[in-house]
Design an enzyme around this catalytic site. Structure first.
Site, PDB file in Angstrom:
ATOM      1  N   SER B 151      -2.171  -3.762  61.143  1.00 21.39           N
ATOM      2  CA  SER B 151      -1.002  -4.461  61.674  1.00 21.39           C
ATOM      3  C   SER B 151       0.279  -3.708  61.282  1.00 21.39           C
ATOM      4  CB  SER B 151      -1.008  -5.915  61.181  1.00 21.39           C
ATOM      5  OG  SER B 151      -0.097  -6.693  61.909  1.00 21.39           O
ATOM      6  N   ASP B 230      -7.091 -11.339  69.407  1.00 20.94           N
ATOM      7  CA  ASP B 230      -6.001 -11.216  68.428  1.00 20.94           C
ATOM      8  C   ASP B 230      -4.771 -11.955  68.971  1.00 20.94           C
ATOM      9  OD1 ASP B 230      -3.754 -10.259  66.986  1.00 20.94           O
ATOM     10  OD2 ASP B 230      -4.807  -8.383  66.534  1.00 20.94           O
ATOM     11  N   HIS B 263      -6.989 -11.350  64.459  1.00 24.34           N
ATOM     12  CA  HIS B 263      -6.131 -10.427  63.722  1.00 24.34           C
ATOM     13  C   HIS B 263      -6.460 -10.372  62.221  1.00 24.34           C
ATOM     14  CE1 HIS B 263      -2.578  -7.873  63.851  1.00 24.34           C
ATOM     15  NE2 HIS B 263      -2.046  -8.492  62.820  1.00 24.34           N
TER      16      HIS B 263
END
Lengths: 284, 284
Positions: B151, B230, B263
């Site tokens: 991320s 996600d 995620h």
């Protein structure tokens, strides 16, 4: 599962790590649990009982068990460690008693007896519901179940496996509290939940329970792993007491001692695959 | 390591998961980091940059990377995600800016420029110190280093790998922020740390950096894994922008899309072994 709410689920090694919530009949509270569902057919259900202060998330987050569970076709159930959300005074004042410290037994003493019914919750409510959900065929003989746990949950695994003969196909433990009637954590919990009459304690003490067996209850063997750098080993855990009890009744025990390991989840992650293999032999 | 304090260490898959603290010259704060040291000789060092809100512990606790790192002889360095403990007003009011959100760059704008120097901290201070510690032979060419992240840390991995050619032997990312100059997280961070002149932002945008390369900077290939479930994919991540930039300069890219993955760290754990294998090829 009827009356069970799926809180979240996360794709994990081809399967799903789920978290559920339901209103428990046995504890009278809302209870949460984790459930790893492997891809493909489920060959068996492995129950993991966690230690003091843990929740239904701890094992799922920290142990790294899903990888091998997916390969072996094992579902993994991770219950919470106590009821939560009651209004009992002082329930959350100690980290080793009350909330997060249910010790996997049914309390007999006020004010705990009404809600702190973790043994009945697990054995009569949660486990049958999850077994039925996983096998999907009501009425046929249940999916085989293995039982393991860590620390307080190791105590839970060993005692529930001995108190419910025939219910579990396999049992193992990680740094378990092996003789709670003679360690500070156990004596505090038993005094509070079971009362001052110590004669009632032996029925929840793994070493005493094992010593009372007429023959080996798990002839395929029990596995325990214990770190020798565990900060709680000398005062709280007493694996040697369980070892002596197993030897006396001819119970095969593989007690693996690890020179550098401590009490935490880096140790658990390091040996979890060996425990999954131990259970897969019996559940396969 | 001189001036580095070992806060704790835990036996883990035959090696040690360590946590360290030191006074950073670059950030002017006390910084913490995790370091997994495998058993036996260290073949390479893998740096993992974490995402928003994470600390130096997150990857070590949740990703389950130590098992394969031990087998491959890789050390794994997990830095914190920002300076902490300054007295900058509002530093901890947002979860996506300030504390826990350093974006792995050197801020140029007040009040951040003094302490929020994560790029210099990593490249000039932490990485050389850890490399020297692991190889144990000052003066000889450094231990090979791979760089990965998730991320915000995936943004960090891709941008630092492109901004420091030759410094890293391999690079990969998990659900990275691929085009921060055009997503809300990135625009907020760049405006705050780099100021309103957007012409300065491209030097910290992975897709813009890749598009500006004269030739493929990582001819052995870059690996990215991205979950299609996600929750941040559509608005924040833009892997297709990085894919287009790689194609334009002939950079080999393996972008693996996973239908059900979200995620979080259950996804990371599911693909971490593939990332370790990607790096081991280059570090071996």
């Amino acid at each position: 599962m009827d009356g069970f709410a799926l809180l979240s689920q996360h794709a994990c090694f081809g399967g799903w790590q789920q978290f559920w919530q339901h209103a428990s009949r046995e504890t009278g509270t809302s209870m949460r649990f984790g459930l790893y569902r492997p891809p493909g057919p489920v060959r068996g259900l492995l129950v993991y009982l966690a230690g003091l202060t843990c929740t239904e998330e701890t094992f799922a987050i920290k142990a790294g068990a899903q990888r091998r569970a997916a390969e072996l076709g094992l579902a993994v159930l991770s219950p919470d460690t106590s009821p939560r959300g009651t209004d009992i005074a002082g329930q959350a004042e100690a980290w080793d008693f009350g909330v997060g410290a249910g010790f996997y037994l049914d309390a007999t003493q006020a004010p705990w007896a009404t809600n702190w019914r973790m043994e009945s919750y697990l054995m009569r409510e949660l486990l049958p519901a999850v077994q039925a959900e996983l096998q999907g065929v009501p009425g046929v003989p249940g999916l085989p179940v293995g039982l393991m746990g860590h620390s307080m949950g190791g105590h839970g695994a060993l005692t529930l496996a001995l108190r419910h003969p025939g219910r579990f196909a396999s049992v193992s433990a990680l740094a378990p509290i092996c003789a709670p009637a003679r360690c500070p954590w156990g004596r505090k919990a038993f005094a509070g939940y079971l009362g001052p009459d110590e004669s009632t304690w032996a029925a929840h003490d793994a070493s005493a329970l094992m010593a009372s067996q007429a023959q080996a209850p798990y002839p395929r063997g029990i596995r325990i792993d214990q770190g020798l750098a565990d900060q709680f080993l000398a005062e709280q855990l007493h694996p040697e007491a369980f070892e002596v009890a197993c030897a006396a009744v001819g119970q095969p025990l593989t007690l693996v001692r690890h020179a550098d390991a401590d009490h935490g989840y880096y140790f658990i992650a390091s040996v979890i695959d060996a425990h999954l293999a131990h259970h897969a032999q019996a559940l396969g």
